[in-house]
Design a protein around this motif. Structure first.
Motif, PDB file in Angstrom:
ATOM      1  N   ALA A   1       0.653  -1.186  -0.022  1.00 16.48           N
ATOM      2  CA  ALA A   1       0.077   0.168   0.035  1.00 16.48           C
ATOM      3  C   ALA A   1       1.023   1.245  -0.113  1.00 16.48           C
ATOM      4  CB  ALA A   1      -0.910   0.074   1.442  1.00 16.48           C
ATOM      5  N   MET A   2       0.519   2.155  -0.829  1.00 20.52           N
ATOM      6  CA  MET A   2       1.314   3.403  -1.048  1.00 20.52           C
ATOM      7  C   MET A   2       0.370   4.605  -0.725  1.00 20.52           C
ATOM      8  SD  MET A   2       3.592   2.400  -4.785  1.00 20.52           S
ATOM      9  CE  MET A   2       2.085   2.015  -5.499  1.00 20.52           C
ATOM     10  N   PRO A   3       1.028   5.612  -0.258  1.00 21.50           N
ATOM     11  CA  PRO A   3       0.180   7.005  -0.084  1.00 21.50           C
ATOM     12  C   PRO A   3      -0.736   7.197  -1.044  1.00 21.50           C
ATOM     13  CG  PRO A   3       2.691   7.227   0.511  1.00 21.50           C
ATOM     14  CD  PRO A   3       2.647   6.010  -0.585  1.00 21.50           C
ATOM     15  N   ALA A   4      -1.858   7.846  -0.589  1.00 14.93           N
ATOM     16  CA  ALA A   4      -3.063   8.269  -1.032  1.00 14.93           C
ATOM     17  C   ALA A   4      -2.756   9.361  -2.193  1.00 14.93           C
ATOM     18  CB  ALA A   4      -4.158   8.568  -0.258  1.00 14.93           C
ATOM     19  N   HIS A   5      -3.044   9.160  -3.223  1.00 20.28           N
ATOM     20  CA  HIS A   5      -3.170  10.159  -4.328  1.00 20.28           C
ATOM     21  C   HIS A   5      -2.043  10.696  -4.662  1.00 20.28           C
ATOM     22  CE1 HIS A   5      -7.421  10.621  -2.886  1.00 20.28           C
ATOM     23  NE2 HIS A   5      -6.917  11.142  -1.858  1.00 20.28           N
ATOM     24  N   VAL A   6      -0.944   9.635  -4.755  1.00 17.15           N
ATOM     25  CA  VAL A   6       0.512  10.138  -5.235  1.00 17.15           C
ATOM     26  C   VAL A   6       0.391   9.864  -6.743  1.00 17.15           C
ATOM     27  CG1 VAL A   6       1.744  10.076  -3.020  1.00 17.15           C
ATOM     28  CG2 VAL A   6       1.427   7.855  -4.801  1.00 17.15           C
ATOM     29  N   ALA A   7      -0.529   9.138  -7.159  1.00 26.14           N
ATOM     30  CA  ALA A   7      -0.641   8.910  -8.782  1.00 26.14           C
ATOM     31  C   ALA A   7       0.548   8.058  -9.281  1.00 26.14           C
ATOM     32  CB  ALA A   7      -0.856  10.407  -9.508  1.00 26.14           C
ATOM     33  N   PRO A   8       0.712   6.743  -9.019  1.00 24.83           N
ATOM     34  CA  PRO A   8       1.714   6.111  -9.595  1.00 24.83           C
ATOM     35  C   PRO A   8       1.445   5.712 -11.117  1.00 24.83           C
ATOM     36  CG  PRO A   8       0.563   4.498  -8.145  1.00 24.83           C
ATOM     37  CD  PRO A   8       0.034   5.969  -7.985  1.00 24.83           C
ATOM     38  N   LEU A   9       2.647   6.153 -11.787  1.00 13.16           N
ATOM     39  CA  LEU A   9       2.317   5.888 -13.393  1.00 13.16           C
ATOM     40  C   LEU A   9       3.219   4.941 -14.192  1.00 13.16           C
ATOM     41  CD1 LEU A   9       1.398   9.676 -14.694  1.00 13.16           C
ATOM     42  CD2 LEU A   9       0.016   8.030 -13.687  1.00 13.16           C
ATOM     43  N   ASP A  10       4.329   4.585 -13.528  1.00 14.57           N
ATOM     44  CA  ASP A  10       5.119   3.605 -14.208  1.00 14.57           C
ATOM     45  C   ASP A  10       6.052   2.932 -12.862  1.00 14.57           C
ATOM     46  OD1 ASP A  10       6.146   2.027 -16.061  1.00 14.57           O
ATOM     47  OD2 ASP A  10       7.443   3.509 -16.980  1.00 14.57           O
ATOM     48  N   ILE A  11       6.546   1.939 -13.444  1.00  5.42           N
ATOM     49  CA  ILE A  11       7.139   0.879 -12.582  1.00  5.42           C
ATOM     50  C   ILE A  11       8.163   0.144 -13.351  1.00  5.42           C
ATOM     51  CG2 ILE A  11       5.545  -1.037 -12.749  1.00  5.42           C
ATOM     52  CD1 ILE A  11       6.563  -1.872 -10.046  1.00  5.42           C
ATOM     53  N   VAL A  12       9.700   0.376 -12.961  1.00 12.27           N
ATOM     54  CA  VAL A  12      10.447  -0.250 -13.595  1.00 12.27           C
ATOM     55  C   VAL A  12      11.507  -1.197 -12.757  1.00 12.27           C
ATOM     56  CG1 VAL A  12      12.263   1.382 -13.786  1.00 12.27           C
ATOM     57  CG2 VAL A  12      12.287  -0.325 -15.440  1.00 12.27           C
ATOM     58  N   PHE A  13      11.839  -2.375 -12.952  1.00  9.98           N
ATOM     59  CA  PHE A  13      12.860  -3.138 -12.013  1.00  9.98           C
ATOM     60  C   PHE A  13      14.390  -2.787 -12.499  1.00  9.98           C
ATOM     61  CE2 PHE A  13       8.888  -5.031 -11.696  1.00  9.98           C
ATOM     62  CZ  PHE A  13       8.774  -5.531 -10.084  1.00  9.98           C
ATOM     63  N   TYR A  14      15.181  -2.317 -11.684  1.00 10.12           N
ATOM     64  CA  TYR A  14      16.471  -2.325 -11.869  1.00 10.12           C
ATOM     65  C   TYR A  14      17.401  -3.482 -12.154  1.00 10.12           C
ATOM     66  CZ  TYR A  14      20.901   0.430 -12.126  1.00 10.12           C
ATOM     67  OH  TYR A  14      22.193   0.814 -12.652  1.00 10.12           O
TER      68      TYR A  14
END
Length: 520
Positions: free
Chosen positions: A415-428
């Protein structure tokens, strides 16, 4: 190995004397003993980089451990200690950090170390702080050793993909085009002469990927492709429709991004967000999957795709990890108000979600359930707890108990903070950042619009242990008391790992492609 000698680079250019193999192995043994002390909680050297701890143990032994024992640490969501990095006790950037710049900007004045180190797999680690100091990102806070600079300036950049040759292909939303960016003169930036327009099609707005000799991109209603050879820096031809009839419309057009990603078997996944803040059902808020045969044939109706995952309000970021598992980041609902939980609880609820799609056909909650992030004391049950959305509490089916039954709803992995709007994810998976970062995820937080104070506007690192996320922590953020200001115009969107191990970040609000590197 006979005759070879080894030395360890410390801070400010200091090196240990050259060591023979036996002495080096003894030093490693001393380091492991020190690590045992760290694990037992008797000292905290967490703010120091691995090679620095190793060198100090070899040279100063117990004195080094005592000297670093009062370095600050902060607590993660699960109560796990997080390295404080370049922050001082007051939470301000350390002006003497390895980054070389107090604001976390471009290259360090210290230059590149002769002993860059190796990854756990033995791969040499490279310096990725390659930008000129004139391009430093102002007012940025990063962990010690990292740098950030403006790599390119473009129009409203959204999704991006790094081609095998290192070119960065980016969707410029307002212009309706895909541009190839490159650095042919190796000066650390892609200037206005180092780019080529590949595609211009009205409506292209976010999704982009490469697969099997084609460049794919999406609009609100379809997925398109063009034949593409790595290294192409000219207009593409031969446009084809791959998926058609994707639903659109709704309040203010609804969610219009259509994220696209392929798995190792050549299957295409297309994510579509909800039509409104809270739809009446999950018909639209889904990920559909198309077989390799359907993709090859093209011109497939969206509804002919398999419903791979259901109940996802707006799963904008999708990415496979090194194990072939699909992960996504979800933007949850706005303006949440539930009387029995404290009334207006929208400031800190619902949580944005990091989801793992381990089984096809499962349901993830929207619109009937939401995930808790922070509810009032005496009411909340902890982050990620499932609750019924107030609009469905009395429909005779949905309840808190229904939402918490994992046979009905798959809860988020984090669970991540409300309303931060995550738009992408990448694995390093690059060969520059410290080895402990490899396999972790970076998530772009575009930032809130209906929360005061605003939050997000940063890139977060999600730490993985044993293949699962355990916490998130700030990585690239505004160096101020709030998350954004007039001195921080950036809103991160797309992410990609570059050829030197740098992390590329698009920011639509500032029109930048930002590169984040690590000084070695």
């Amino acid at each position: 190995m006979t005759g070879r000698r080894f030395c360890l680079s410390l801070r400010n250019g200091i090196k240990t004397p050259a060591l023979g193999l036996g002495a080096f192995e003894a030093t490693v043994g001393a380091y492991r003993a020190a690590e045992k002390l760290l694990a037992d909680g008797r000292v905290r050297c967490g703010a120091m980089l691995l090679h620095q701890r190793l060198g100090l143990v070899a040279m100063l032994c117990a004195s080094a451990l005592v000297a670093c024992s009062d370095r600050p640490s902060v607590e993660g969501d699960a109560g796990v200690e997080i390295d404080a990095g370049s922050l001082t006790d007051a939470g301000e950037p350390n002006p003497t950090s390895d980054a070389g710049e107090a604001d976390g900007g471009g290259s360090s004045d210290a230059g590149t170390s002769d002993d860059a180190g190796t990854s756990d797999a033995g791969t040499p680690l490279t310096n990725s702080c390659l930008g000129p100091s004139s391009a430093n990102v102002a007012n940025a806070r990063l962990p010690a050793g990292y740098c950030a600079w403006t790599w390119a300036t473009v129009t409203d950049p959204r999704g991006l993909i790094v081609a095998p040759n290192g070119d960065v292909l980016v969707v410029e939303r307002r212009a309706g085009r895909i541009t190839a960016l490159y650095d042919s003169n190796s000066d650390g930036v892609s200037d206005s002469s180092e780019r080529a327009t590949l595609v211009e099609v009205g409506g292209l707005n976010h999704g982009i990927t490469l697969h099997d000799g084609y460049l794919y991109a999406s609009s609100a209603t379809r997925v398109l492709r063009w034949p593409f050879a790595t290294g192409t820096r000219a207009a593409l031809s031969g446009q084809e429709e791959v998926v058609t009839g994707i639903p659109s419309g709704g309040v203010a057009g609804g969610h219009v991004t259509r994220t696209i990603v392929f798995d190792a078997e050549g299957r295409l996944y297309v994510s579509v967000g909800s039509a409104t803040n809270v739809d009446g059902d999950s018909t639209r808020a889904r990920i559909r999957r198309f077989t390799a045969a359907q993709v090859q044939a093209g011109n497939v109706a969206f509804t002919d795709g398999e419903v791979f995952a259901d109940g996802l309000r707006n799963e904008v970021g999708l990415r496979f990890d090194s194990q072939g598992r699909l992960w996504g980041v979800e933007n949850e609902r706005d303006n949440l108000n539930r009387a029995d939980l404290g009334g207006d609880i929208h400031t800190d609820n619902p949580a944005e979600e990091l989801n793992l799609f381990s089984e096809a056909g499962r349901f993830y909650g929207y619109p009937y359930c939401f995930s808790e992030f922070l509810l009032p004391a005496g009411v909340g049950m902890g982050r990620g707890t499932q609750w019924t959305d107030p609009g469905f509490m009395n429909d005779g089916t949905h309840s808190d108990a229904w939402c918490r039954d994992v046979n009905n709803v798959v809860p988020p992995m984090l669970a991540m903070p409300a309303h931060v709007a995550p738009l992408d994810i990448v694995f390093y998976d690059g060969a520059s950042f410290p080895p402990e970062v490899v396999g972790d995820a970076f998530v772009s937080f575009h930032g809130s619009w209906n929360r005061r104070p605003a939050q997000g506007y940063e890139v977060a690192r999600v730490v993985f242990e044993n293949g699962l996320p355990v916490r998130y922590e700030p990585f690239f953020e505004f160096n101020g008391t709030d998350d954004t200001s007039v001195d921080w115009p950036h809103r991160p969107v797309g992410l990609g790992v570059g050829p030197h191990g740098e992390l590329f970040v698009s920011s639509d609000a500032s029109g930048r492609i930002i590169a984040i590197g690590y000084q070695r």
